[in-house]
Design an enzyme around this catalytic site. Structure first.
Site, PDB file in Angstrom:
ATOM      1  N   ARG A   1      52.620  49.518  53.635  1.00  0.00           N
ATOM      2  CA  ARG A   1      52.190  49.742  52.242  1.00  0.00           C
ATOM      3  C   ARG A   1      52.148  48.446  51.437  1.00  0.00           C
ATOM      4  O   ARG A   1      52.445  48.428  50.241  1.00  0.00           O
ATOM      5  CB  ARG A   1      53.121  50.771  51.564  1.00  0.00           C
ATOM      6  CG  ARG A   1      52.943  52.168  52.127  1.00  0.00           C
ATOM      7  CD  ARG A   1      53.775  53.170  51.362  1.00  0.00           C
ATOM      8  NE  ARG A   1      55.199  53.010  51.659  1.00  0.00           N
ATOM      9  CZ  ARG A   1      56.180  53.462  50.897  1.00  0.00           C
ATOM     10  NH1 ARG A   1      55.909  54.091  49.778  1.00  0.00           N
ATOM     11  NH2 ARG A   1      57.434  53.292  51.244  1.00  0.00           N
TER      12      ARG A   1
ATOM     13  N   LEU B   1      49.725  46.790  50.280  1.00  0.00           N
ATOM     14  CA  LEU B   1      48.788  46.751  49.155  1.00  0.00           C
ATOM     15  C   LEU B   1      49.384  47.446  47.926  1.00  0.00           C
ATOM     16  O   LEU B   1      49.264  46.953  46.805  1.00  0.00           O
ATOM     17  CB  LEU B   1      47.454  47.398  49.546  1.00  0.00           C
ATOM     18  CG  LEU B   1      46.371  47.311  48.481  1.00  0.00           C
ATOM     19  CD1 LEU B   1      46.088  45.864  48.072  1.00  0.00           C
ATOM     20  CD2 LEU B   1      45.076  47.968  48.951  1.00  0.00           C
TER      21      LEU B   1
ATOM     22  N   SER C   1      57.959  73.807  37.731  1.00  0.00           N
ATOM     23  CA  SER C   1      58.803  72.621  37.793  1.00  0.00           C
ATOM     24  C   SER C   1      59.127  72.111  36.392  1.00  0.00           C
ATOM     25  O   SER C   1      58.319  72.222  35.469  1.00  0.00           O
ATOM     26  CB  SER C   1      58.123  71.521  38.608  1.00  0.00           C
ATOM     27  OG  SER C   1      56.873  71.207  38.068  1.00  0.00           O
TER      28      SER C   1
ATOM     29  N   ARG D   1      48.346  55.253  45.058  1.00  0.00           N
ATOM     30  CA  ARG D   1      49.066  56.502  45.321  1.00  0.00           C
ATOM     31  C   ARG D   1      48.754  56.957  46.758  1.00  0.00           C
ATOM     32  O   ARG D   1      47.607  57.235  47.078  1.00  0.00           O
ATOM     33  CB  ARG D   1      48.646  57.562  44.299  1.00  0.00           C
ATOM     34  CG  ARG D   1      49.103  58.974  44.610  1.00  0.00           C
ATOM     35  CD  ARG D   1      50.601  59.131  44.714  1.00  0.00           C
ATOM     36  NE  ARG D   1      51.280  59.227  43.440  1.00  0.00           N
ATOM     37  CZ  ARG D   1      51.662  60.373  42.891  1.00  0.00           C
ATOM     38  NH1 ARG D   1      51.443  61.513  43.489  1.00  0.00           N
ATOM     39  NH2 ARG D   1      52.292  60.367  41.718  1.00  0.00           N
TER      40      ARG D   1
ATOM     41  N   TRP E   1      46.819  70.836  52.347  1.00  0.00           N
ATOM     42  CA  TRP E   1      47.485  69.556  52.105  1.00  0.00           C
ATOM     43  C   TRP E   1      48.237  69.058  53.331  1.00  0.00           C
ATOM     44  O   TRP E   1      49.128  68.214  53.223  1.00  0.00           O
ATOM     45  CB  TRP E   1      48.400  69.662  50.876  1.00  0.00           C
ATOM     46  CG  TRP E   1      47.606  69.687  49.592  1.00  0.00           C
ATOM     47  CD1 TRP E   1      46.284  69.394  49.445  1.00  0.00           C
ATOM     48  CD2 TRP E   1      48.073  70.019  48.284  1.00  0.00           C
ATOM     49  NE1 TRP E   1      45.899  69.524  48.133  1.00  0.00           N
ATOM     50  CE2 TRP E   1      46.977  69.899  47.387  1.00  0.00           C
ATOM     51  CE3 TRP E   1      49.309  70.403  47.758  1.00  0.00           C
ATOM     52  CZ2 TRP E   1      47.076  70.151  46.017  1.00  0.00           C
ATOM     53  CZ3 TRP E   1      49.418  70.652  46.386  1.00  0.00           C
ATOM     54  CH2 TRP E   1      48.303  70.529  45.530  1.00  0.00           C
TER      55      TRP E   1
ATOM     56  N   GLU F   1      39.916  73.455  46.340  1.00  0.00           N
ATOM     57  CA  GLU F   1      39.498  72.204  46.970  1.00  0.00           C
ATOM     58  C   GLU F   1      39.251  72.347  48.458  1.00  0.00           C
ATOM     59  O   GLU F   1      38.727  71.431  49.079  1.00  0.00           O
ATOM     60  CB  GLU F   1      40.488  71.079  46.653  1.00  0.00           C
ATOM     61  CG  GLU F   1      41.875  71.270  47.205  1.00  0.00           C
ATOM     62  CD  GLU F   1      42.790  70.104  46.825  1.00  0.00           C
ATOM     63  OE1 GLU F   1      43.001  69.908  45.622  1.00  0.00           O
ATOM     64  OE2 GLU F   1      43.261  69.408  47.722  1.00  0.00           O
TER      65      GLU F   1
ATOM     66  N   HIS G   1      48.806  66.868  31.485  1.00  0.00           N
ATOM     67  CA  HIS G   1      48.374  65.577  32.023  1.00  0.00           C
ATOM     68  C   HIS G   1      48.540  64.467  31.004  1.00  0.00           C
ATOM     69  O   HIS G   1      48.254  63.318  31.285  1.00  0.00           O
ATOM     70  CB  HIS G   1      46.917  65.650  32.480  1.00  0.00           C
ATOM     71  CG  HIS G   1      46.718  66.631  33.582  1.00  0.00           C
ATOM     72  ND1 HIS G   1      47.221  66.437  34.843  1.00  0.00           N
ATOM     73  CD2 HIS G   1      46.098  67.832  33.618  1.00  0.00           C
ATOM     74  CE1 HIS G   1      46.920  67.464  35.603  1.00  0.00           C
ATOM     75  NE2 HIS G   1      46.238  68.328  34.887  1.00  0.00           N
TER      76      HIS G   1
HETATM   77  N1  GLN Z   1      55.022  75.496  40.825  1.00  0.00           N
HETATM   78  C1  GLN Z   1      54.491  74.165  40.923  1.00  0.00           C
HETATM   79  C2  GLN Z   1      55.032  73.319  39.790  1.00  0.00           C
HETATM   80  O1  GLN Z   1      55.272  73.846  38.757  1.00  0.00           O
HETATM   81  C3  GLN Z   1      52.996  74.183  40.850  1.00  0.00           C
HETATM   82  C4  GLN Z   1      52.429  72.811  40.929  1.00  0.00           C
HETATM   83  C5  GLN Z   1      50.913  72.781  41.028  1.00  0.00           C
HETATM   84  O2  GLN Z   1      50.248  73.732  40.752  1.00  0.00           O
HETATM   85  N2  GLN Z   1      50.366  71.675  41.427  1.00  0.00           N
HETATM   86  O3  GLN Z   1      55.164  72.123  39.931  1.00  0.00           O
END
Ligand code: GLN
Ligand code: ZN
Length: 775
Positions: free
Chosen positions: A17, A19, A445, A527, A573, A617, A706
């Site tokens: 890593r 870079l 979370s 990232r 993922w 996605e 965000h």
């Molecule tokens: N339950 C997860 C959180 O709250 C959902 C995260 C997500 O949708 N990317 O982090």
């Protein structure tokens, strides 16, 4: 037949890593530009030398990027939006990084990407085709001019030549570049093609003048659905480019899918070679091998550049030999299916994996070896018969679990319906939970503070015992619950402090998953992620979340949601085994999650949330393949969620905002409550829920997580008001857009307190008569 070997691109990030660390040192002012550029130069040299050592005939250059190759292309052709204060000439590093990450406004979220706010915002970021790599979306407008600011492919070609390595520079093709761009004024980016092509022509001419003999031009958009008009543009563009530099050989690289109705166009272009993705090509490559004109070098992307498994080289060698027998006049190149950007660098670093498992893996370095070995095999060189030909994976008892196969067999023909329809469920659930109107909750979370991360890493290193770590997490959890109670949230979460990542946490507890130490793959910029590797049949040896849920529920009388990651997200993922269809692996995961759902219900959980953050996605690149995917994705969700009592409330969460084209699938999931991202779109995306008369309950996000900005009460009330114009009040929940793990407590606390007030204000207004009637 002449046979050569080629690579299309090598990971940029460095085996250790390098870079990332160089970039971050530069961004934080700990190092200067010269130091950063020096690390980059060394990485390029190492990569070229490695590829030469592995015996590749054709080695790419200009596949390297400090941040993103689409951004490189945009800056190279002078597509720099006005806000970045560029006044012509070579684009300096700070302008480049401002486009990537925004400027002056500090990077706020854990992603290090500035999505807006003060200063200049970064360009928008989105997924590169169906990979987990994200590129920066070039921003164009009708009056856009293009100019060559710096001939990057030429610079890379010359840099490699200095080192004695002859390379084939890579360019992102003009059609794909425009296809991936957006315009800020609603104009058509393709209208700009006539202005863009002269820049490309000049790049090619200069390369040709520098005695470069081949370039690789990437046009992965040929694996998408294109209109007739777009196909015409492909034709005319390549005719123009050919005229500009007739001496230069172009390898037109397509990947990520079959060419389908674009095949004829591709085969008719005035280029010298065509690269096709054999691994994703649905057997189309066999037809291509039959009909491709001999003037075109056929580059067979036969080593999977999107996955981590060793290939069955003997089989592949036979397939290539068969082509040779049919078409001895063809010039064939053996290559990875796409750039190796999407796989980790070296499986040999994974010394924590056992030898057998490691022997199944092929990362970028191993893939180079596979390509060379494959050539030797086809050439009949006996020396190639070595360890690369042994593959114990397919027959290993570690991979095949008869009990899993049996359970899957029992699913055939089952429809996975809930016991009753939504209306009946809603009635018993209302009875059970007695929630107010507009119930408030969060997505799962809470902030992963430096203390949480420190404790996790100390535990990982053994500096914190299991007990100490558990105690620490329990304290964090209990505090978070008390705080949620204090501010008056209606449905609580435990905060997910024990989870490193929403997929890894589950993968680590499931059979059939392996985790790596160094297998980083670039997600965007600096990232990188380490996706889990699903190598075997998946099952759940024991419950994964029940004890945490029990601990959390014991702290409060309010309902505590059980929190799970859904099977489609876990699948999308991860690196997935390639010896079973993806849908089969997904159903296996679904059965494991279903076991967890049932255990949570038994333990008393009345609400269980199954996150499907990555469902959208996973959509295939071609529209024609969508329905099949959506069918098995929805079925997998229903496998998890259907075997519970009517009074058990199933939630799901999706963190994106485009539902228009997948609305039927969302409805078919039949979750009692869905929470989605809506705050930035001003609830407009709820239109589709309204138009389709979405029947179940829904929590449109009212707090944009965000951004560090704390929305005030009236702002969230306005959003709720907009939501009520589209949906029935009785359907609505009040929650943020997504989980809060990347935020700070001092942002989250006031924001959620405001959110609770906004919900209360709606309640005071009560339901309108109309809302009551239609409810
Ligand atoms: N339950 C997860 C959180 O709250 C959902 C995260 C997500 O949708 N990317 O982090
Ligand atoms: Zn989310």
């Amino acid at each position: 037949m002449t046979l050569t070997t080629a690579n299309l691109g090598f990971p940029r990030i460095g085996k250790h890593r390098e870079l990332k660390f160089a970039l971050e040192a530069y961004w934080t002012g700990k190092s200067d530009q010269a130091a950063l550029l020096d690390v980059a130069r060394q990485l390029r040299a190492k990569n070229w030398q490695l590829q030469a050592r592995k015996g590749l005939d054709i080695i790419p250059s200009n596949d390297f990027s400090l941040y993103d190759h689409v951004l490189d292309t945009a800056t190279m052709v002078g597509a720099i939006p006005a806000g970045y204060h560029w006044h012509g000439g070579k684009v300096d590093l700070d302008t480049y990084f401002a486009m990537a990450r925004g400027a002056t406004g500090q990077a706020h979220s854990a992603c290090g990407h500035n999505h807006g706010g003060e200063g200049v915002a970064a360009l928008e970021m989105t997924k590169w085709f169906d990979t987990n790599y994200h590129y920066l979306v070039p921003e164009l407008h009708a009056a856009q001019q293009f100019v060559l600011t710096e001939n990057r492919p030429l610079a890379a070609f010359l840099e490699a030549r200095e080192l004695g390595i002859h390379t084939r520079p890579v360019l992102l093709g003009p059609i794909t570049f425009l296809k991936l761009s957006k315009t800020t004024d609603g104009s058509d980016a393709f209208d700009l093609l006539g202005r863009l092509l002269p820049v490309y022509a000049r790049i090619l001419q200069e390369l040709s003048d520098a005695s470069c003999d081949w370039v690789q031009i990437d046009e992965p958009c040929l694996a998408l659905d294109l209109s007739d008009g777009e196909r015409e543009l492909v034709k005319s563009s390549y005719a123009t480019l050919f005229q500009a530099a007739p001496e230069l050989n172009v390898m037109l690289a397509t990947y990520f899918g079959p060419l389908g109705e674009n095949l004829k166009t591709a085969l008719g272009l005035p280029v010298s070679g065509l690269h096709i993705d054999v691994t994703r090509g649905k057997e189309e490559w066999k037809t291509i091998a039959e009909i491709i004109p001999a003037r075109l070098t056929l580059s067979l992307g036969i080593i999977d550049g999107r996955n981590v498994w060793r290939a069955d080289l003997a089989d592949l060698a036979r397939a290539i030999s068969d082509i040779n027998a049919e078409r001895p006049e063809l010039h064939i190149q053996i290559a990875p299916s796409c750039s190796l950007l999407h796989v980790p660098i070296d499986a040999e670093l994974e010394t924590d994996l056992d030898d057998e498992l490691r022997s199944w893996l092929s990362f970028a370095t191993q893939k180079l070896e596979e390509i060379s070995t494959l050539r030797d095999l086809v050439d009949g060189k006996v020396g190639a018969i070595d360890r690369l030909l042994e593959n114990t994976r397919h027959h290993s008892p570690r991979v095949n679990d008869p009990a899993v196969a049996k359970r899957l067999g029992e699913l055939v023909g089952v429809t996975h319906n809930r016991k009753s329809g939504f209306a009946e469920r809603q009635a018993v659930q209302e009875q059970r939970f007695q929630l107010p109107l507009f119930p408030t909750t969060t997505i799962g979370s809470f902030p992963q503070t430096p203390e949480v991360r420190k404790a996790r890493s100390a535990h990982g290193k053994g500096a914190l015992s299991d007990n100490q770590y558990r105690t620490f997490l329990e304290k964090e959890t209990a505090n978070a619950i008390r705080w949620q109670e204090d501010i008056g949230l209606d449905v609580l979460v435990h905060g997910e402090f024990e989870r490193n990542d929403m997929v890894q946490y589950f993968g680590e507890q499931l059979s059939g998953f392996a985790f790596t130490k160094h297998a980083w793959v670039q997600s965007y910029g600096s990232r990188y992620v380490r996706p889990p590797i699903i190598y075997g049949d998946v099952s759940r040896p024991q419950s994964m979340t029940v004890s945490w849920w029990q601990f959390a529920q014991a702290q409060t009388d309010k309902p505590m949601k059980g929190m799970l990651t859904g099977p489609v997200t876990i699948l999308n993922w991860s690196f997935v085994r390639d010896d079973l269809p993806r849908e089969t692996v997904c159903r296996q995961i679904a059965l494991a999650i279903r076991d967890e759902v049932i255990d949570l219900e038994k333990a008393g959980a009345g609400m269980i949330q199954i996150d499907e953050a990555a469902l959208r996605e996973g959509l295939p690149l071609r529209k024609a393949d969508w329905q099949y995917y959506l069918d098995w994705a929805v079925e997998s969700f229903r496998i998890c969620a259907s075997d519970v009592a009517d009074e058990t409330q199933i939630h799901t969460h999706m963190c994106y905002s485009e539902f228009n084209d997948i609305m039927d699938a969302i409805t078919a999931m039949d979750a009692d409550v869905i929470s989605i991202e809506t705050s930035r779109s001003k609830m407009e995306l709820l239109d589709v829920f309204k138009d389709q008369a979405y029947p179940n309950e829904i929590g449109p996000g009212v707090y944009d997580i965000h951004s560090p900005r704390v929305p005030d009460i009236s702002e969230m009330q306005n959003l709720l008001h907009l939501a009520r114009q589209r949906l029935n009040g009785r359907q609505l929940w009040v929650n943020p857009d997504c989980g809060l793990k990347t935020r700070k407590w001092d942002e989250v606390k006031p924001a959620l307190m405001n959110m609770v007030e906004a919900a209360k204000a709606q309640r005071n207004g009560d339901l309108t008569t109309k809302e009551r009637k239609t409810a």
